[in-house]
Design a protein around this motif. Structure first.
Motif, PDB file in Angstrom:
ATOM      1  N   VAL A  17       7.460   3.998 -30.344  1.00 39.76           N
ATOM      2  CA  VAL A  17       7.941   3.858 -31.724  1.00 39.76           C
ATOM      3  C   VAL A  17       6.846   4.267 -32.708  1.00 39.76           C
ATOM      4  N   LEU A  18       5.614   3.920 -32.392  1.00 36.10           N
ATOM      5  CA  LEU A  18       4.492   4.297 -33.259  1.00 36.10           C
ATOM      6  C   LEU A  18       4.276   5.808 -33.268  1.00 36.10           C
ATOM      7  N   SER A  19       4.477   6.456 -32.125  1.00 33.31           N
ATOM      8  CA  SER A  19       4.270   7.906 -32.023  1.00 33.31           C
ATOM      9  C   SER A  19       5.397   8.717 -32.639  1.00 33.31           C
ATOM     10  N   ALA A  20       6.632   8.244 -32.478  1.00 33.65           N
ATOM     11  CA  ALA A  20       7.792   9.018 -32.938  1.00 33.65           C
ATOM     12  C   ALA A  20       8.889   8.079 -33.462  1.00 33.65           C
ATOM     13  N   PRO A  21       8.667   7.501 -34.637  1.00 29.90           N
ATOM     14  CA  PRO A  21       9.648   6.543 -35.178  1.00 29.90           C
ATOM     15  C   PRO A  21      10.999   7.161 -35.515  1.00 29.90           C
ATOM     16  N   GLU A  22      11.059   8.491 -35.646  1.00 28.68           N
ATOM     17  CA  GLU A  22      12.336   9.160 -35.911  1.00 28.68           C
ATOM     18  C   GLU A  22      13.212   9.199 -34.653  1.00 28.68           C
ATOM     19  N   VAL A  23      12.587   8.972 -33.494  1.00 28.67           N
ATOM     20  CA  VAL A  23      13.273   9.097 -32.212  1.00 28.67           C
ATOM     21  C   VAL A  23      13.485   7.740 -31.530  1.00 28.67           C
ATOM     22  N   PHE A  24      12.491   6.868 -31.648  1.00 29.27           N
ATOM     23  CA  PHE A  24      12.512   5.583 -30.955  1.00 29.27           C
ATOM     24  C   PHE A  24      12.615   4.429 -31.943  1.00 29.27           C
ATOM     25  N   ASP A  25      13.301   3.363 -31.512  1.00 28.66           N
ATOM     26  CA  ASP A  25      13.422   2.165 -32.338  1.00 28.66           C
ATOM     27  C   ASP A  25      13.555   0.955 -31.425  1.00 28.66           C
ATOM     28  N   LEU A  26      12.863  -0.123 -31.771  1.00 29.00           N
ATOM     29  CA  LEU A  26      13.024  -1.397 -31.068  1.00 29.00           C
ATOM     30  C   LEU A  26      13.839  -2.308 -31.962  1.00 29.00           C
ATOM     31  N   ASP A  27      14.923  -2.877 -31.417  1.00 27.76           N
ATOM     32  CA  ASP A  27      15.725  -3.783 -32.235  1.00 27.76           C
ATOM     33  C   ASP A  27      15.111  -5.188 -32.220  1.00 27.76           C
ATOM     34  N   ASP A  28      15.739  -6.120 -32.894  1.00 26.09           N
ATOM     35  CA  ASP A  28      15.207  -7.477 -33.016  1.00 26.09           C
ATOM     36  C   ASP A  28      15.103  -8.200 -31.678  1.00 26.09           C
ATOM     37  N   ASP A  29      15.865  -7.744 -30.699  1.00 25.70           N
ATOM     38  CA  ASP A  29      15.820  -8.351 -29.367  1.00 25.70           C
ATOM     39  C   ASP A  29      14.832  -7.650 -28.446  1.00 25.70           C
ATOM     40  N   GLY A  30      14.112  -6.653 -28.968  1.00 28.01           N
ATOM     41  CA  GLY A  30      13.142  -5.921 -28.175  1.00 28.01           C
ATOM     42  C   GLY A  30      13.751  -4.853 -27.285  1.00 28.01           C
ATOM     43  N   VAL A  31      14.978  -4.450 -27.580  1.00 28.17           N
ATOM     44  CA  VAL A  31      15.640  -3.400 -26.804  1.00 28.17           C
ATOM     45  C   VAL A  31      15.311  -2.043 -27.429  1.00 28.17           C
ATOM     46  N   LEU A  32      14.860  -1.121 -26.593  1.00 25.50           N
ATOM     47  CA  LEU A  32      14.507   0.220 -27.065  1.00 25.50           C
ATOM     48  C   LEU A  32      15.755   1.067 -27.237  1.00 25.50           C
ATOM     49  N   HIS A  33      15.855   1.720 -28.387  1.00 27.33           N
ATOM     50  CA  HIS A  33      16.933   2.665 -28.663  1.00 27.33           C
ATOM     51  C   HIS A  33      16.300   4.041 -28.877  1.00 27.33           C
ATOM     52  N   VAL A  34      16.961   5.063 -28.333  1.00 25.47           N
ATOM     53  CA  VAL A  34      16.437   6.423 -28.391  1.00 25.47           C
ATOM     54  C   VAL A  34      17.516   7.340 -28.955  1.00 25.47           C
ATOM     55  N   ALA A  35      17.114   8.241 -29.835  1.00 29.85           N
ATOM     56  CA  ALA A  35      18.053   9.227 -30.383  1.00 29.85           C
ATOM     57  C   ALA A  35      18.666  10.024 -29.234  1.00 29.85           C
ATOM     58  N   SER A  36      19.957  10.307 -29.331  1.00 28.39           N
ATOM     59  CA  SER A  36      20.638  11.020 -28.250  1.00 28.39           C
ATOM     60  C   SER A  36      20.208  12.482 -28.170  1.00 28.39           C
ATOM     61  N   TYR A  37      19.814  13.043 -29.302  1.00 27.38           N
ATOM     62  CA  TYR A  37      19.307  14.417 -29.335  1.00 27.38           C
ATOM     63  C   TYR A  37      18.056  14.427 -30.196  1.00 27.38           C
ATOM     64  N   VAL A  38      17.046  15.145 -29.750  1.00 24.35           N
ATOM     65  CA  VAL A  38      15.776  15.211 -30.476  1.00 24.35           C
ATOM     66  C   VAL A  38      15.545  16.644 -30.935  1.00 24.35           C
ATOM     67  N   ASP A  39      15.336  16.806 -32.223  1.00 24.35           N
ATOM     68  CA  ASP A  39      15.076  18.126 -32.778  1.00 24.35           C
ATOM     69  C   ASP A  39      13.742  18.663 -32.259  1.00 24.35           C
ATOM     70  N   GLU A  40      13.718  19.956 -32.010  1.00 26.21           N
ATOM     71  CA  GLU A  40      12.515  20.615 -31.491  1.00 26.21           C
ATOM     72  C   GLU A  40      11.292  20.398 -32.390  1.00 26.21           C
ATOM     73  N   SER A  41      11.506  20.210 -33.678  1.00 23.01           N
ATOM     74  CA  SER A  41      10.385  20.010 -34.608  1.00 23.01           C
ATOM     75  C   SER A  41       9.619  18.711 -34.322  1.00 23.01           C
ATOM     76  N   LEU A  42      10.210  17.817 -33.540  1.00 18.85           N
ATOM     77  CA  LEU A  42       9.567  16.539 -33.204  1.00 18.85           C
ATOM     78  C   LEU A  42       8.919  16.544 -31.823  1.00 18.85           C
ATOM     79  N   ARG A  43       8.896  17.716 -31.186  1.00 18.76           N
ATOM     80  CA  ARG A  43       8.381  17.798 -29.807  1.00 18.76           C
ATOM     81  C   ARG A  43       6.981  17.212 -29.657  1.00 18.76           C
TER      82      ARG A  43
END
Length: 69
Positions: A17-43
């Protein structure tokens, strides 16, 4: 490009989440959520996230789900 998470390995440390907050997110329960598609600009950010995972639970894939590898 997409990111795969090994849910059995993931400990929700949040370094991704610290490296790529546009792609990764931790919810209040500590579950990791990831964007289904990642733009090449975020590689570069996603590569940093993958390499910083202390339990190696992340993998970067160039092919979309169901696409050729």
């Amino acid at each position: 490009m997409r990111v795969e998470v090994d849910r059995q390995r993931c400990e929700s440390n949040g370094l991704c989440v610290l490296s790529a907050p546009e792609v990764f997110d931790l919810d209040d329960d500590g579950v990791l959520h990831v964007a289904s598609y990642v733009d090449e600009s975020l590689r570069a950010d996603v590569e940093d996230a993958v390499s910083s995972c202390p339990v190696q639970a992340l993998a970067l894939r160039d092919a979309p789900i169901g696409g050729a590898s």
